[in-house]
Design a protein around this motif. Sequence first.
Motif: not given
Lengths: 102, 111
Positions: B86-94
């Motif tokens: 989840d965190i890696v995905t959020e950080m990738f998107q932002s």
Amino acid sequence: MTDLRRSDRMDETLRAAFAPEVLVIIDDSARHAGHAGAGPAGETHYDVTIVSARFEGMSRVARSRLVHEVLADEFTTGLHALALALRTPDEARRLTAAGAGA
Amino acid sequence: MADTIQQRIQNQIDANPVMLFMKGDAMFPQCGFSARVVQILNHSGVPFTTANVLEDPELRDGIKSFSNWPTIPQLYVKGEFVGGCDIVTEMFQSGELETLLADKGIATKAA
């Protein structure tokens, strides 16, 4: 109370711990049926969104660790995967505003 | 004294700037969450190393206590715990993931 479904238990536990403005718990177990970690009874994979002021000033990792800690009993009794979206009320409002264009 | 699992993990994250503990490997992930992080790292163009927890029960338990994190996958950059899927995905998107990798001096593979 131990015969409550896991999602109901999690709902109670998370409401007590976070006084959330928003709490959404989706049981995603059926989509993972047959995987390692997916027990025959389900109740293993969840998707949880929490909007709570308790997350103010906390890093992403710290927020997740706090939720993991609050749900520690569930992990020891078969909870296998927990997708988390954890936001402060401010962040949630910004996201809503951003998504509400048009 | 033989290396403990905690020591082995420490050595792995020290030796590999981008280290992913996952189910399966980069070519054949065996879990959707692990697959997503592999996809993001591939897209980011940084070299990364993986360890397959399914082949190593000691590692599978050990990494959870090492990171104080109950689920797999787990990403480390320059010895620092970044998070799970989840965190890696959020950080990738932002865009934060790209910034983190650049700040840590991780060079992307030549295009």
